[in-house]
Design a protein around this motif. Structure first.
Motif, PDB file in Angstrom:
ATOM      1  N   CYS A 120       3.541  -3.434   7.988  1.00  0.00           N
ATOM      2  CA  CYS A 120       2.932  -2.212   7.901  1.00  0.00           C
ATOM      3  C   CYS A 120       1.609  -2.079   8.689  1.00  0.00           C
ATOM      4  O   CYS A 120       1.059  -2.895   8.715  1.00  0.00           O
TER       5      CYS A 120
ATOM      6  N   CYS B 264      -1.867  -1.892   5.852  1.00  0.00           N
ATOM      7  CA  CYS B 264      -2.137  -2.856   5.011  1.00  0.00           C
ATOM      8  C   CYS B 264      -2.138  -4.357   5.735  1.00  0.00           C
ATOM      9  O   CYS B 264      -2.657  -5.181   5.493  1.00  0.00           O
TER      10      CYS B 264
ATOM     11  N   GLN C 245       1.502   3.292   2.494  1.00  0.00           N
ATOM     12  CA  GLN C 245       2.176   3.282   3.685  1.00  0.00           C
ATOM     13  C   GLN C 245       3.508   2.607   3.472  1.00  0.00           C
ATOM     14  O   GLN C 245       4.646   2.895   4.023  1.00  0.00           O
ATOM     15  N   CYS C 246       3.577   1.470   2.842  1.00  0.00           N
ATOM     16  CA  CYS C 246       4.627   0.559   2.681  1.00  0.00           C
ATOM     17  C   CYS C 246       5.769   1.139   1.510  1.00  0.00           C
ATOM     18  O   CYS C 246       6.968   1.183   1.609  1.00  0.00           O
TER      19      CYS C 246
ATOM     20  N   CYS D 196       0.867  -1.206   0.073  1.00  0.00           N
ATOM     21  CA  CYS D 196      -0.113   0.039  -0.100  1.00  0.00           C
ATOM     22  C   CYS D 196       0.772   1.079   0.180  1.00  0.00           C
ATOM     23  O   CYS D 196       2.031   1.022   0.025  1.00  0.00           O
TER      24      CYS D 196
END
Ligand SMILES: [Zn+2]
Length: 335
Positions: A237, A240, A166-167, A164
């Motif tokens: 994460c 996700c 954020q990753c 995602c």
């Protein structure tokens, strides 16, 4: 008949066209990227397009925001409404739903309900991380896209065991001063090209094509550099993997935001409130020159222009700082 030159393409065909016409897509942000991506999808026959934008058209938008005219800028038509009107002239067989509002934690779920795919065409990270949270929570695929100077980048974010946002972009790398379209400029060809690539991926995702791209695609159209960078899901994460969606928590107070590239401050009240625009226009009559539009009312005073939208939001032009913008809001709209 309308789509015959498109269905002749073997990758799409009649079955792909049918999937497209059944598709429900939200375009968040109808500026340089959103006008181009929405134009591609509307003409290609995506059956339902929800166009979400908080702003109105201005002269400095016209070089890159491909659906707007000088007349839209003169009349300060909200971008979502102007885009929907123009696209309806190009394709009357699809449903276009303009939404003139700020996309935020209070309305994200409502605005994305019943949506199969979301196109990110916004100009700020806060909104993208909000999109990441809501799309992960609801398992809706979304496509990140951005353009600055002569560069563009885009990435598909799909539900399941895929990375995602954020990753890919840990929050700490985003602090500090970021260049903007005011300081670095933006070429319409860069924005238009990357948004077209985003739209191509949208069509592939919506028609279950096996060729949907993995990884972050970046393009420097000035120096002719194009690459795709692979990313894995971060096993730790928070979004996700651990499914913590902190950005969906509602703020408790009024939110103040400096609009990218303009001498404008946006005030968004929390908890949300609604304006009766007719009533507000009447009350502001004595304060300055009133301009009443279907989605908004603005009041031009000696030093400022205040534009109020029915979702309770206001854009304040020429405020000295955020504090003054807040007091002007309170003064004119009440608290
Ligand atoms: Zn993630």
């Amino acid at each position: 008949m309308r789509y015959s030159r498109q269905t002749a393409f073997a990758g799409l065909g009649e079955s792909g066209q049918q999937k497209l016409s059944a598709a429900r897509v939200a375009v968040v942000g109808v500026g340089a990227l959103g006008t181009v991506a929405a134009n591609c999808l509307a003409r290609a026959g995506a059956g339902f397009l929800r166009l979400i934008d908080r702003d109105y058209v201005e002269l400095t938008n016209l070089h890159r925001q491909m659906l707007f005219t000088e007349n839209d800028a003169r009349r300060r038509i909200p971008k979502a409404a102007a885009a929907a009107a123009r696209l309806a002239e190009a394709n009357s067989e699809i449903v276009l739903e303009p939404i003139v509002a700020d996309f935020n934690a209070a309305n994200a779920e409502t605005f994305l309900s019943g949506i199969d795919l979301v196109l990110d065409a916004v100009d700020n990270w806060e909104c993208r991380f909000l999109l990441n949270d809501i799309c992960r929570q609801k398992e809706i695929p979304w496509i990140y896209c951005a353009a600055l100077a002569a560069e563009g980048m885009t990435m598909n974010f799909l539900p399941g065991h895929h990375p995602c946002l954020q990753c890919v972009v840990p929050k700490q790398t985003l602090t500090g001063l970021q260049p903007t379209c005011v300081t670095a400029g933006v070429l319409n060809m860069a924005a238009g090209a990357i948004a077209s690539i985003q739209a191509a991926e949208a069509v592939k995702i919506l028609t279950d094509s096996p060729t949907v791209r993995q990884g972050l695609f970046t393009a420097d159209f000035w120096n002719n550099r194009f690459k795709t960078i692979p990313f894995e899901q971060d096993a730790d994460c928070p979004v996700c993997v651990h499914r913590r969606f902190d950005r969906l928590t509602l703020p408790e107070n009024i939110q103040v935001l400096k609009i990218c590239g303009q001498n404008t401050i946006q005030i968004t009240p929390f908890p949300p409130r609604r304006f009766d625009l007719e009533n507000l226009a009447g009350r502001l009559q004595s304060a300055g020159k009133i301009d009443r539009q279907p989605f908004m009312v603005s009041c031009e005073t000696e030093h400022h222009r205040l534009t109020f939208f029915s979702d309770g939001r206001a854009l304040i032009e020429n405020a000295a700082d955020e504090g003054q913008a807040k007091s002007l809001y309170a003064e004119y709209a009440g608290t």
